[in-house]
Each structure stands twice: as structure tokens, then as C-alpha cells.
Design a protein around this motif. Sequence first.
Motif, PDB file in Angstrom:
ATOM      1  N   ARG A  59       0.830  -1.210   0.000  1.00 41.19           N
ATOM      2  CA  ARG A  59       0.000   0.000   0.000  1.00 41.19           C
ATOM      3  C   ARG A  59       0.867   1.264   0.000  1.00 41.19           C
ATOM      4  O   ARG A  59       0.581   2.233  -0.706  1.00 41.19           O
ATOM      5  CB  ARG A  59      -0.930  -0.007   1.212  1.00 41.19           C
ATOM      6  N   LEU A  60       1.942   1.252   0.821  1.00 41.59           N
ATOM      7  CA  LEU A  60       2.845   2.403   0.856  1.00 41.59           C
ATOM      8  C   LEU A  60       3.465   2.645  -0.512  1.00 41.59           C
ATOM      9  O   LEU A  60       3.456   3.771  -1.026  1.00 41.59           O
ATOM     10  CB  LEU A  60       3.948   2.158   1.895  1.00 41.59           C
ATOM     11  N   LEU A  61       3.986   1.588  -1.121  1.00 39.42           N
ATOM     12  CA  LEU A  61       4.637   1.750  -2.418  1.00 39.42           C
ATOM     13  C   LEU A  61       3.650   2.190  -3.489  1.00 39.42           C
ATOM     14  O   LEU A  61       3.985   3.002  -4.367  1.00 39.42           O
ATOM     15  CB  LEU A  61       5.317   0.442  -2.825  1.00 39.42           C
ATOM     16  N   ALA A  62       2.421   1.685  -3.416  1.00 36.81           N
ATOM     17  CA  ALA A  62       1.408   2.090  -4.390  1.00 36.81           C
ATOM     18  C   ALA A  62       1.119   3.582  -4.271  1.00 36.81           C
ATOM     19  O   ALA A  62       0.988   4.287  -5.290  1.00 36.81           O
ATOM     20  CB  ALA A  62       0.137   1.270  -4.186  1.00 36.81           C
ATOM     21  N   GLU A  63       1.018   4.083  -3.039  1.00 37.81           N
ATOM     22  CA  GLU A  63       0.763   5.508  -2.852  1.00 37.81           C
ATOM     23  C   GLU A  63       1.934   6.352  -3.345  1.00 37.81           C
ATOM     24  O   GLU A  63       1.746   7.401  -3.972  1.00 37.81           O
ATOM     25  CB  GLU A  63       0.479   5.801  -1.383  1.00 37.81           C
ATOM     26  N   LEU A  64       3.144   5.887  -3.079  1.00 34.35           N
ATOM     27  CA  LEU A  64       4.311   6.633  -3.531  1.00 34.35           C
ATOM     28  C   LEU A  64       4.406   6.645  -5.057  1.00 34.35           C
ATOM     29  O   LEU A  64       4.649   7.692  -5.669  1.00 34.35           O
ATOM     30  CB  LEU A  64       5.587   6.035  -2.931  1.00 34.35           C
ATOM     31  N   HIS A  65       4.203   5.505  -5.672  1.00 36.75           N
ATOM     32  CA  HIS A  65       4.285   5.438  -7.138  1.00 36.75           C
ATOM     33  C   HIS A  65       3.175   6.254  -7.789  1.00 36.75           C
ATOM     34  O   HIS A  65       3.370   6.854  -8.855  1.00 36.75           O
ATOM     35  CB  HIS A  65       4.238   3.985  -7.599  1.00 36.75           C
ATOM     36  N   ALA A  66       2.002   6.294  -7.156  1.00 35.40           N
ATOM     37  CA  ALA A  66       0.892   7.059  -7.728  1.00 35.40           C
ATOM     38  C   ALA A  66       1.142   8.566  -7.636  1.00 35.40           C
ATOM     39  O   ALA A  66       0.835   9.315  -8.568  1.00 35.40           O
ATOM     40  CB  ALA A  66      -0.407   6.691  -7.018  1.00 35.40           C
ATOM     41  N   TRP A  67       1.700   9.012  -6.518  1.00 36.72           N
ATOM     42  CA  TRP A  67       1.891  10.453  -6.321  1.00 36.72           C
ATOM     43  C   TRP A  67       3.207  10.935  -6.938  1.00 36.72           C
ATOM     44  O   TRP A  67       3.343  12.109  -7.264  1.00 36.72           O
ATOM     45  CB  TRP A  67       1.841  10.800  -4.831  1.00 36.72           C
ATOM     46  N   ARG A  68       4.179  10.043  -7.072  1.00 30.79           N
ATOM     47  CA  ARG A  68       5.464  10.334  -7.701  1.00 30.79           C
ATOM     48  C   ARG A  68       6.197  11.502  -7.028  1.00 30.79           C
ATOM     49  O   ARG A  68       6.523  12.523  -7.659  1.00 30.79           O
ATOM     50  CB  ARG A  68       5.284  10.611  -9.195  1.00 30.79           C
ATOM     51  N   PRO A  69       6.505  11.370  -5.742  1.00 32.36           N
ATOM     52  CA  PRO A  69       7.256  12.432  -5.071  1.00 32.36           C
ATOM     53  C   PRO A  69       8.682  12.517  -5.593  1.00 32.36           C
ATOM     54  O   PRO A  69       9.245  11.537  -6.079  1.00 32.36           O
ATOM     55  CB  PRO A  69       7.240  11.998  -3.601  1.00 32.36           C
ATOM     56  N   HIS A  70       9.271  13.701  -5.471  1.00 32.41           N
ATOM     57  CA  HIS A  70      10.676  13.868  -5.814  1.00 32.41           C
ATOM     58  C   HIS A  70      11.568  13.495  -4.630  1.00 32.41           C
ATOM     59  O   HIS A  70      12.712  13.079  -4.820  1.00 32.41           O
ATOM     60  CB  HIS A  70      10.948  15.312  -6.233  1.00 32.41           C
TER      61      HIS A  70
END
Length: 325
Positions: A59-70
Motif C-alpha cells: 500500500r505504501l509503495l502504491a501511494e508513492l508510485h501514484a503520487w510520484r514524489p521527488h
Amino acid sequence: MKPAFARSGLPYTAPAEHEPLRLAFVGQGTFFEACALMRGTPELETRFIEFREGAELGRLLAELHAWRPHVVLVFRPEIVPAGAFAELDAATLGFLTEPLPRGAGAHADLETRLASLRKVDRGNFDRIVAFDPNIVGAAEEVLPVWRSLPLPVDDRFFADVEPIRARPGVMFVGRSTAHREQLLIPSKHSFDVLHLAFGVDAARLDALMREHHVGINLHNEPYPSFENRVSLHLAAGHLVLSEPLDPLHGLEPGIDFIEVGTAGELHNRIELLQRLPDAYHRVRVRGRMKAEGFRASRVYPRLVHDLLLDLRAFGTERAAVAAAA
């Protein structure tokens, strides 16, 4: 503000001109939303992603990949499983938030915290920040520390210092330990002291802090440290009654906060405030001024800027560490 760099097969591209950098905070919200930047700035767009040790990594990785933070900043980097950030296209910063041993004969609680830190995967992080310069020696037994700075305070908690027109509300936020209770019990028996012994979310904490005027800070166990509740209370315009702090992070006892070393001293200070609510008004004003140095909207833009410049200049061993693991 937006340098670009490339690292061992994981390219990082800065956003387009005039586009803010995206900074994701990762951690347990109950403890760390108050230390994050929940509203962005012209330089930074921010988001807090709830994650604690043992939580679902997918879930964490999915949120990070979806939002694409720098940039991804993790409070307590030891909570992130090994290899979790191997394919993450972002700069990663771990923030050490727990006290650690400062030499031989350390308290057992500190040894336990160091054992927990040993679980960290160095390959997940480009750089590490420590909340206390005194823990760097112990931390570097596990991983290199880039710099040290105290935990910031989210802007929402900043308030003006208002005169106290009635008996001041006194509060302590922190779990119960034998050390803390030994110092608190006389004051709890004599005065109305709110003790929030369990986690409280940032919105509820903000509301409660606006209803109180005095914040108590006691160490978890009888060893020195600097707890972020000190800067949190100062930002709210509270009078801070604290055990001796080490490091002081620029604060001055008797000027920015009131130092108390025993249960009797704590009781006497609160008793004085019952009779003279604004006895320490000048201390509250000075403490509130010093709190500006902890303001999240000032700290994080500079920190992210320095991080990206440092990575551009010196690169990272993140991918190499992960490959060797």
C-alpha cells in the motif's frame, strides 16, 4: 531549488521550472504529523503517508508510485523493510527520531532503541538526518549520518502568546513510565494536570494545546535528551516546564523555558502559576520567538534544497549498498 542528478541506474529528474517539488512524509501519523509540513509552500507540495512497522508495504509503495514524489522523508527509517525503496524513483531521506546511547553504561532503554535501529536497511536511503547530534556516534555504528537537526514543528501549531486570565491549563503529552510518574504524581494530586498518555492525532492535539497554557516535558527515562514536545509547546505559546535538556538546540533555561529537576520543583512552579498565572509571561514570549527556528515551512524547504544539491555534488551509494546486500 530544483537541481537534477542521476544515481546508479535510478535517474531523478527535477520538476519543470515553476513547478513545486513534491515531498512525501512517511511514518506513524500519531507521532509524526506534528513534525511534518502538512500544508505545502511555494517551493514544496507535501503529503503525509501513514506507515508503521509491520504495516502493508504494498500500500505504501502504491501511494508513492501514484503520487510520484521527488523526495521521500521517513521518520524512523528502521520501519521500512529491506529493499523496499530499491526501485523508487525519488531521493530518500531517513530521519532518526529516537534517543540512542551516548557512551559506556547506557540505559537499557537506549540499548533497546539501538537494537531496533540495527534493523535499518542502508540501501533504502540516500542520506540520514539525526534529531540529536549526541546520538551520531551510536548511529554511525549502523549507518552514516549526513547532518543533525531537531524535529521541526508543523505550522498549524504556531499561535500567539496570549495573557493568562484564569488558572492556567497544564498538560503533559507522553506515555507513562516510572520515571515520569515519580515526577508527575505530586502535581497530579494537587492540580488539574491533563496527561495524554496515549497517541493523539495532530488535529486533536492542536485543539487541546489551544485550551492550555503550560506544557510539561519529562524524559522517558532518567537519561538526557531533547524531546520535540518542547518545541511544540513553545510554538503554541506555552510556558514549558522541562527537565534539563541536552542538547539545548539554542534554547536558554530560565529565559526560553523553566528548568525543573525534581517532583518538588515541578509542583512549586505549578503552584506559583495558580496564584500568579502570568508570572512567566516574558519566558513564554521569548520561547515563542525561539520556536520560529523549528517552523516546518522554514526548515523543510532548506533541508530538501540542501539534500538535492548534496546528491548532485556527491552522488549516493544507495543503489550500490542495495546491490551488495
